[in-house]
Design a protein around this motif. Structure first.
Motif, mmCIF file in Angstrom:
data_model
loop_
_atom_site.group_PDB
_atom_site.id
_atom_site.type_symbol
_atom_site.label_atom_id
_atom_site.label_comp_id
_atom_site.label_asym_id
_atom_site.label_seq_id
_atom_site.Cartn_x
_atom_site.Cartn_y
_atom_site.Cartn_z
ATOM 1 N N SER A 184 0.432 -1.176 0.270
ATOM 2 C CA SER A 184 0.191 0.013 -0.103
ATOM 3 C C SER A 184 1.018 1.553 -0.269
ATOM 4 O O SER A 184 1.639 1.652 0.281
ATOM 5 C CB SER A 184 -0.707 -0.063 1.673
ATOM 6 O OG SER A 184 -1.628 1.026 0.806
ATOM 7 N N GLY A 185 0.535 2.013 -1.184
ATOM 8 C CA GLY A 185 0.812 3.645 -1.212
ATOM 9 C C GLY A 185 0.263 5.183 -0.295
ATOM 10 O O GLY A 185 -1.138 5.275 -0.093
ATOM 11 N N ILE B 149 -12.343 -2.846 -5.133
ATOM 12 C CA ILE B 149 -12.179 -2.248 -3.496
ATOM 13 C C ILE B 149 -11.957 -3.018 -2.319
ATOM 14 O O ILE B 149 -11.319 -2.276 -1.615
ATOM 15 C CB ILE B 149 -13.552 -0.903 -3.741
ATOM 16 C CG1 ILE B 149 -13.876 -0.248 -4.410
ATOM 17 C CG2 ILE B 149 -13.457 0.351 -2.441
ATOM 18 C CD1 ILE B 149 -14.659 1.409 -4.797
ATOM 19 N N LYS B 150 -13.343 -3.914 -2.256
ATOM 20 C CA LYS B 150 -12.960 -4.903 -1.120
ATOM 21 C C LYS B 150 -11.489 -5.325 -1.168
ATOM 22 O O LYS B 150 -10.766 -5.701 -0.520
ATOM 23 C CB LYS B 150 -13.896 -5.753 -1.507
ATOM 24 C CG LYS B 150 -15.335 -5.571 -0.846
ATOM 25 C CD LYS B 150 -16.546 -6.794 -0.488
ATOM 26 C CE LYS B 150 -17.648 -6.090 -0.709
ATOM 27 N NZ LYS B 150 -18.720 -7.385 -0.139
ATOM 28 N N TRP B 151 -10.955 -6.024 -2.455
ATOM 29 C CA TRP B 151 -10.093 -6.179 -2.476
ATOM 30 C C TRP B 151 -8.773 -5.384 -2.122
ATOM 31 O O TRP B 151 -7.538 -5.836 -1.695
ATOM 32 C CB TRP B 151 -9.531 -6.825 -4.946
ATOM 33 C CG TRP B 151 -8.143 -7.181 -5.305
ATOM 34 C CD1 TRP B 151 -7.770 -7.671 -4.088
ATOM 35 C CD2 TRP B 151 -7.228 -5.977 -5.046
ATOM 36 N NE1 TRP B 151 -6.192 -8.011 -4.717
ATOM 37 C CE2 TRP B 151 -5.682 -6.957 -5.431
ATOM 38 C CE3 TRP B 151 -7.207 -4.787 -5.880
ATOM 39 C CZ2 TRP B 151 -4.800 -6.092 -5.737
ATOM 40 C CZ3 TRP B 151 -6.291 -4.511 -6.005
ATOM 41 C CH2 TRP B 151 -4.491 -4.977 -6.269
ATOM 42 N N LEU B 152 -8.900 -3.603 -3.507
ATOM 43 C CA LEU B 152 -7.691 -3.111 -2.296
ATOM 44 C C LEU B 152 -7.451 -3.378 -1.088
ATOM 45 O O LEU B 152 -6.674 -2.602 -0.245
ATOM 46 C CB LEU B 152 -8.000 -1.963 -2.953
ATOM 47 C CG LEU B 152 -7.634 -0.204 -2.671
ATOM 48 C CD1 LEU B 152 -5.750 -0.697 -3.381
ATOM 49 C CD2 LEU B 152 -7.888 0.586 -3.579
ATOM 50 N N LEU B 153 -9.097 -2.606 -0.319
ATOM 51 C CA LEU B 153 -9.106 -2.942 1.148
ATOM 52 C C LEU B 153 -8.100 -4.366 1.977
ATOM 53 O O LEU B 153 -7.412 -3.646 3.490
ATOM 54 C CB LEU B 153 -10.573 -2.969 1.901
ATOM 55 C CG LEU B 153 -10.611 -3.091 2.881
ATOM 56 C CD1 LEU B 153 -10.003 -1.785 3.962
ATOM 57 C CD2 LEU B 153 -11.919 -3.069 3.360
ATOM 58 N N THR B 154 -8.334 -5.405 1.442
ATOM 59 C CA THR B 154 -6.916 -6.016 1.511
ATOM 60 C C THR B 154 -5.376 -5.361 2.387
ATOM 61 O O THR B 154 -5.111 -6.209 2.930
ATOM 62 C CB THR B 154 -7.130 -7.528 0.694
ATOM 63 O OG1 THR B 154 -6.718 -7.535 -0.274
ATOM 64 C CG2 THR B 154 -8.990 -8.031 1.001
ATOM 65 N N LYS B 155 -5.044 -4.543 1.146
ATOM 66 C CA LYS B 155 -4.064 -4.027 1.224
ATOM 67 C C LYS B 155 -3.613 -3.403 1.873
ATOM 68 O O LYS B 155 -2.601 -2.898 2.013
ATOM 69 C CB LYS B 155 -3.169 -3.781 -0.337
ATOM 70 C CG LYS B 155 -3.791 -4.528 -2.082
ATOM 71 C CD LYS B 155 -3.479 -6.239 -1.455
ATOM 72 C CE LYS B 155 -4.315 -7.110 -2.138
ATOM 73 N NZ LYS B 155 -3.402 -8.478 -1.560
ATOM 74 N N ASN B 156 -4.319 -2.827 2.442
ATOM 75 C CA ASN B 156 -4.601 -1.692 3.167
ATOM 76 C C ASN B 156 -3.226 -1.961 4.679
ATOM 77 O O ASN B 156 -3.010 -0.550 4.968
ATOM 78 C CB ASN B 156 -5.948 -1.592 4.317
ATOM 79 C CG ASN B 156 -6.137 -0.625 4.722
ATOM 80 O OD1 ASN B 156 -5.107 0.518 4.307
ATOM 81 N ND2 ASN B 156 -6.867 0.024 5.826
#
Length: 268
Positions: A69-70, A140-147
Motif C-alpha cells: 500500500s502507498g 474496492i474490497k480487494w484493495l482494502l485487503t492491502k490496507n
C-alpha cells in the motif's frame, strides 16, 4: 536462480505500466516474484484499469505477486470508508481519478447529479461512493485487503512504499509508525543491514539529479529509489534483483523504443 522485480508509483498510467511489465518474467520460474510498492492511483488517466490489472496478475500468479500500500491508496480507502474524511476527493484534480472508474456516458449521469448537489459536499461524496460501490465493489474490497500491507521482507531486502525507521536495525518493525511506511519524508540514505527498496519520492529528487527522472537511483549503500515520477517521465522503472548473484539491474529505452537492461550493482 529466482528473480525479484519491483516497481512503484504507477499513478494511473496504465499503458506505461503495461510497457514496463513486459520486462517481467513470472512464467518461466514460479519462484520469481513481482513486488508492487504502492501508489497505483491518482494523477494519471487510468487508475481503475491499473487496479484491475494488478488484481488479475495477483490471481493469475498466486504467491508470486505482492501488492503493498502507498499513501495515495491509503487516502482513497480512508475517504471511501469514512464519513468524515474528504481529503482524497478534494485532492482529485478535476475528478480525474474518479472519472476513470466510469464510462463517459455513466459519468455524465453522475456529474449531472453532482451539479444538483452543489453546496452539499458530503452528499456529493456519498453519491460517488455509492456509485463506486455499485460498479466496483469487489475491486474496492480487494484493495482494502492491502490496507495494512506496508512492507515485504526477504533475507536481504525490505520493499516499502516510503521508508522505515532506521534508528535500530533490530527494532525497525516496532519502531516504524504506520504513517512512516507510506508517508516518510525526506528520504533516508546511507548504510543499513538490509537493502531498502522504496518509492514515494522521485528518484531524481533523492539523487538531486534530473538525469534520474524515470530511472532507478542507488545511493551506493543500501537504498534503491524506484519512483520514476511517472507523470513527468511517462516511465515506470523496473528494479530487477537476481537472488543467486545478489545483483541489481534495471532497464532504459533506446531512441527507437527498445528496452536495454543495464547493471546497477556489480558482482562481488
Amino acid at each position: 536462480m529466482s528473480t525479484i522485480y519491483g516497481l512503484s508509483d504507477i499513478h494511473g498510467y496504465y499503458k506505461e505500466m503495461l510497457d514496463s511489465l513486459s520486462l517481467v518474467d513470472l512464467k518461466s520460474d514460479q519462484s520469481n516474484k513481482l513486488i508492487f510498492v504502492g501508489d497505483y492511483i491518482s494523477r494519471g488517466p487510468d487508475s481503475c484499469a491499473v487496479l484491475y490489472h494488478i488484481k488479475q496478475l495477483e490471481q493469475t500468479y498466486p504467491g508470486q505477486v505482492v501488492v503493498l500500500s502507498g499513501n495515495h491508496d491509503q487516502m482513497f480507502l480512508d475517504w471511501f470508508f469514512s464519513d468524515l474524511e474528504n481529503h482524497w476527493l478534494a485532492a482529485d484534480i478535476q475528478l480525474r481519478t474518479t472519472k476513470s472508474f466510469f464510462e463517459p456516458s455513466q459519468w455524465n449521469i453522475i456529474y449531472d447529479k453532482l451539479v444538483d448537489l452543489q453546496g452539499a459536499p458530503f452528499k456529493m461524496s456519498q453519491l460517488i461512493k455509492d456509485e463506486l460501490e455499485r460498479k466496483h465493489g469487489e475491486l474496492i474490497k480487494w484493495l482494502l485487503t492491502k490496507n495494512k500491507s506496508f512492507f515485504y521482507e526477504t533475507d536481504n531486502q525490505i520493499y516499502v512504499h516510503a521508508g522505515i525507521s532506521e534508528v535500530d536495525p533490530e527494532l525497525w518493525k516496532h519502531a516504524t509508525e504506520e504513517s512512516e511506511f507510506t508517508w516518510k519524508y525526506p528520504a533516508e540514505t546511507g548504510p543499513f543491514y538490509k537493502d531498502i527498496i522504496a518509492g514515494h519520492i522521485s528518484s531524481a529528487e533523492v539523487a538531486g539529479d534530473e538525469s534520474y527522472l524515470g530511472r532507478v537511483y542507488w545511493d551506493q549503500e543500501n537504498h534503491f529509489f524506484i519512483d520514476g515520477d511517472t507523470p513527468r517521465s511517462k516511465t515506470i522503472p523496473i528494479l530487477k534483483y537476481e537472488t543467486k548473484t545478489k545483483t541489481y539491474s534495471s532497464f532504459e529505452k533506446t531512441v527507437d523504443g527498445k528496452w536495454i537492461e543495464y547493471r546497477i550493482t556489480e558482482l562481488n
